[in-house]
Design an enzyme around this catalytic site. Sequence first.
Site, PDB file in Angstrom:
ATOM      1  N   GLU A 100      -1.175   6.292   0.028  1.00  0.00           N
ATOM      2  CA  GLU A 100      -0.090   7.139  -0.511  1.00  0.00           C
ATOM      3  C   GLU A 100      -0.411   7.581  -1.933  1.00  0.00           C
ATOM      4  O   GLU A 100      -0.056   8.684  -2.345  1.00  0.00           O
ATOM      5  CB  GLU A 100       1.251   6.383  -0.439  1.00  0.00           C
ATOM      6  CG  GLU A 100       1.772   6.357   0.983  1.00  0.00           C
ATOM      7  CD  GLU A 100       2.629   5.154   1.322  1.00  0.00           C
ATOM      8  OE1 GLU A 100       3.136   4.481   0.409  1.00  0.00           O
ATOM      9  OE2 GLU A 100       2.790   4.886   2.538  1.00  0.00           O
ATOM     10  N   GLU A 148      -6.823  -0.140   5.726  1.00  0.00           N
ATOM     11  CA  GLU A 148      -5.582   0.487   6.172  1.00  0.00           C
ATOM     12  C   GLU A 148      -5.882   1.882   6.730  1.00  0.00           C
ATOM     13  O   GLU A 148      -5.945   2.860   5.965  1.00  0.00           O
ATOM     14  CB  GLU A 148      -4.606   0.622   5.008  1.00  0.00           C
ATOM     15  CG  GLU A 148      -4.221  -0.698   4.384  1.00  0.00           C
ATOM     16  CD  GLU A 148      -2.824  -0.622   3.777  1.00  0.00           C
ATOM     17  OE1 GLU A 148      -1.957  -1.363   4.242  1.00  0.00           O
ATOM     18  OE2 GLU A 148      -2.603   0.195   2.881  1.00  0.00           O
ATOM     19  N   SER A 161       1.320  -0.452  10.190  1.00  0.00           N
ATOM     20  CA  SER A 161       2.321  -0.717  11.232  1.00  0.00           C
ATOM     21  C   SER A 161       2.236  -2.129  11.814  1.00  0.00           C
ATOM     22  O   SER A 161       2.423  -2.319  13.024  1.00  0.00           O
ATOM     23  CB  SER A 161       2.235   0.340  12.341  1.00  0.00           C
ATOM     24  OG  SER A 161       2.572   1.609  11.800  1.00  0.00           O
ATOM     25  N   GLY A 178       3.937  -2.912   5.048  1.00  0.00           N
ATOM     26  CA  GLY A 178       4.893  -2.008   4.409  1.00  0.00           C
ATOM     27  C   GLY A 178       6.263  -2.178   5.041  1.00  0.00           C
ATOM     28  O   GLY A 178       7.008  -3.103   4.708  1.00  0.00           O
ATOM     29  N   GLY A 179       6.587  -1.289   5.981  1.00  0.00           N
ATOM     30  CA  GLY A 179       7.925  -1.242   6.591  1.00  0.00           C
ATOM     31  C   GLY A 179       8.490  -2.601   6.991  1.00  0.00           C
ATOM     32  O   GLY A 179       9.637  -2.926   6.656  1.00  0.00           O
ATOM     33  N   GLY A 230       2.832   3.435   8.391  1.00  0.00           N
ATOM     34  CA  GLY A 230       4.200   3.932   8.536  1.00  0.00           C
ATOM     35  C   GLY A 230       4.418   4.787   9.767  1.00  0.00           C
ATOM     36  O   GLY A 230       5.450   5.444   9.902  1.00  0.00           O
ATOM     37  N   HIS A 246      -4.220   2.703  -2.616  1.00  0.00           N
ATOM     38  CA  HIS A 246      -3.364   2.882  -1.429  1.00  0.00           C
ATOM     39  C   HIS A 246      -3.386   4.356  -1.002  1.00  0.00           C
ATOM     40  O   HIS A 246      -3.404   5.249  -1.847  1.00  0.00           O
ATOM     41  CB  HIS A 246      -1.932   2.443  -1.753  1.00  0.00           C
ATOM     42  CG  HIS A 246      -1.087   2.324  -0.527  1.00  0.00           C
ATOM     43  ND1 HIS A 246      -0.521   3.420   0.083  1.00  0.00           N
ATOM     44  CD2 HIS A 246      -0.741   1.245   0.226  1.00  0.00           C
ATOM     45  CE1 HIS A 246       0.149   3.017   1.151  1.00  0.00           C
ATOM     46  NE2 HIS A 246       0.031   1.695   1.258  1.00  0.00           N
ATOM     47  N   ASN A 301       4.300  -4.913   0.783  1.00  0.00           N
ATOM     48  CA  ASN A 301       4.306  -3.771  -0.134  1.00  0.00           C
ATOM     49  C   ASN A 301       5.617  -3.020   0.070  1.00  0.00           C
ATOM     50  O   ASN A 301       5.797  -2.328   1.072  1.00  0.00           O
ATOM     51  CB  ASN A 301       3.099  -2.870   0.184  1.00  0.00           C
ATOM     52  CG  ASN A 301       3.126  -1.578  -0.623  1.00  0.00           C
ATOM     53  OD1 ASN A 301       3.865  -1.455  -1.592  1.00  0.00           O
ATOM     54  ND2 ASN A 301       2.321  -0.617  -0.204  1.00  0.00           N
ATOM     55  N   TRP A 302       6.519  -3.174  -0.896  1.00  0.00           N
ATOM     56  CA  TRP A 302       7.866  -2.600  -0.713  1.00  0.00           C
ATOM     57  C   TRP A 302       7.926  -1.112  -1.046  1.00  0.00           C
ATOM     58  O   TRP A 302       8.956  -0.478  -0.828  1.00  0.00           O
ATOM     59  CB  TRP A 302       8.870  -3.362  -1.576  1.00  0.00           C
ATOM     60  CG  TRP A 302       9.107  -4.763  -1.130  1.00  0.00           C
ATOM     61  CD1 TRP A 302       8.593  -5.385  -0.027  1.00  0.00           C
ATOM     62  CD2 TRP A 302       9.938  -5.739  -1.780  1.00  0.00           C
ATOM     63  NE1 TRP A 302       9.047  -6.674   0.058  1.00  0.00           N
ATOM     64  CE2 TRP A 302       9.872  -6.923  -1.011  1.00  0.00           C
ATOM     65  CE3 TRP A 302      10.722  -5.729  -2.931  1.00  0.00           C
ATOM     66  CZ2 TRP A 302      10.569  -8.073  -1.367  1.00  0.00           C
ATOM     67  CZ3 TRP A 302      11.409  -6.877  -3.277  1.00  0.00           C
ATOM     68  CH2 TRP A 302      11.332  -8.039  -2.507  1.00  0.00           C
ATOM     69  N   LYS A 303       6.890  -0.592  -1.651  1.00  0.00           N
ATOM     70  CA  LYS A 303       6.865   0.843  -2.022  1.00  0.00           C
ATOM     71  C   LYS A 303       8.130   1.177  -2.835  1.00  0.00           C
ATOM     72  O   LYS A 303       8.606   0.338  -3.574  1.00  0.00           O
ATOM     73  CB  LYS A 303       6.733   1.709  -0.768  1.00  0.00           C
ATOM     74  CG  LYS A 303       5.617   1.213   0.158  1.00  0.00           C
ATOM     75  CD  LYS A 303       5.347   2.144   1.282  1.00  0.00           C
ATOM     76  CE  LYS A 303       4.330   1.501   2.219  1.00  0.00           C
ATOM     77  NZ  LYS A 303       3.849   2.397   3.236  1.00  0.00           N
TER      78      LYS A 303
HETATM   79  C1  PEP Z   1       1.207   0.048   3.727  1.00  0.00           C
HETATM   80  O1  PEP Z   1       1.806   0.967   3.201  1.00  0.00           O
HETATM   81  O2  PEP Z   1       0.361  -0.588   3.083  1.00  0.00           O
HETATM   82  C2  PEP Z   1       1.495  -0.247   5.118  1.00  0.00           C
HETATM   83  C3  PEP Z   1       0.657  -0.973   5.796  1.00  0.00           C
HETATM   84  O3  PEP Z   1       2.660   0.288   5.632  1.00  0.00           O
HETATM   85  P1  PEP Z   1       3.274   0.033   7.104  1.00  0.00           P
HETATM   86  O4  PEP Z   1       3.196  -1.444   7.372  1.00  0.00           O
HETATM   87  O5  PEP Z   1       4.693   0.513   7.002  1.00  0.00           O
HETATM   88  O6  PEP Z   1       2.447   0.817   8.045  1.00  0.00           O
END
Ligand code: PEP
Length: 252
Positions: free
Chosen positions: A96, A166, A212, A233-234, A172, A94, A9-11
Site C-alpha cells: 500500500e 505478501e 488474506s 491485515g483485515g 485485502g 508494504h 497490521n491495523w493500517k
Molecule cells: C497486509 O496488509 O499486510 C495484509 C496482509 O492484509 P490482509 O490480511 O487484509 O490481506
Amino acid sequence: MRKKVIIGNWKMNNDKQETENLLLNLKNKTWNKEIEVKVSPSFVNLEYAQKILKNSPVEVVAQNMHYEEKGAFTGEISYKMLKSINVNSVIIGHSERRTLFYENDDTIKRKIKTALDNEMKVIFCFGESLEDRKEKRHIKIISKQLDVITNGLKINQWNQIILAYEPVWAIGTGLNATPEQAQEIHKHVRKEIATTFNKNLADSVQILYGGSLKPNNSKEIFFQPDIDGGLIGGASLSFEDFYSIIRSIDKN
Ligand code: PEP
C-alpha cells in the site's frame, strides 16, 4: 530454530477506544512463549498501545517512518520519534505504501538504512502483482525487490530483519496464496539468501506470509517448512480472528 511470528497490521483502522478494547483482550490471553506476537496500530495510538501492553510480551510496531531524522517533512514521523516512545520495529515496503503513496525502491532502501543504522528492526514486505504472476515473472520480480534489502546489507544486520512475502493480489482481496505457492516463494527466498550470503543465515531468517490470512486458512499455510508466521491485515482487527490465528500457529 526460528521463532514463529504473528504481526497484526491495523493500517488506518481502530481509534483509541477500539485500540484499547482489542489490546486488553489480547493481554488477557496466553500462548506459547516461543511465538512472537506484534501489533501495528496507527501512529496516534502507538504510545497508548505501549501503555496498555506494559508487562505483556506483545510488541508494538510502527507502520511506516521517514528516512530523515527530522526536518520540514509535514505529516511524517522519524525513527527518533519512534525510539523516544520505545517503538523499535517498523514495517517498510508494504504494497500500500508502494502503490498508494508512490514509494519506490530508492525510498524504501533509504528507510531501511535509517532503521538499521539506528538499531531498529525492519519488517520488510515484498511480493508480486497479479500481472506478474499471470505473466510468470513473479520469481524475477521478487528477486529484484529482495535486492533492495540484500544489496549492501551486512551479515550482522540480518538479525534486525523479518521478511514478509505478501503477494499484492492477495492483500485485502480474500484471495490467499495456496500453501504451495507461498512455500515455493519462501523456499526461493532462502535459496537466494544462501547464494548471496550463506546457508546458516538463510536458515535463520524469519519469513512471514501475508495476504488474506484468516482463521480458516492460516494453519495450512503455517504448516509449510519455510513459513514462519504471518503478517495479518483485515483479520487482525477482530480479536477473535487474530487470537485464533495465533492459536493456529501455536498448534503447529
Ligand atoms: C497486509 O496488509 O499486510 C495484509 C496482509 O492484509 P490482509 O490480511 O487484509 O490481506
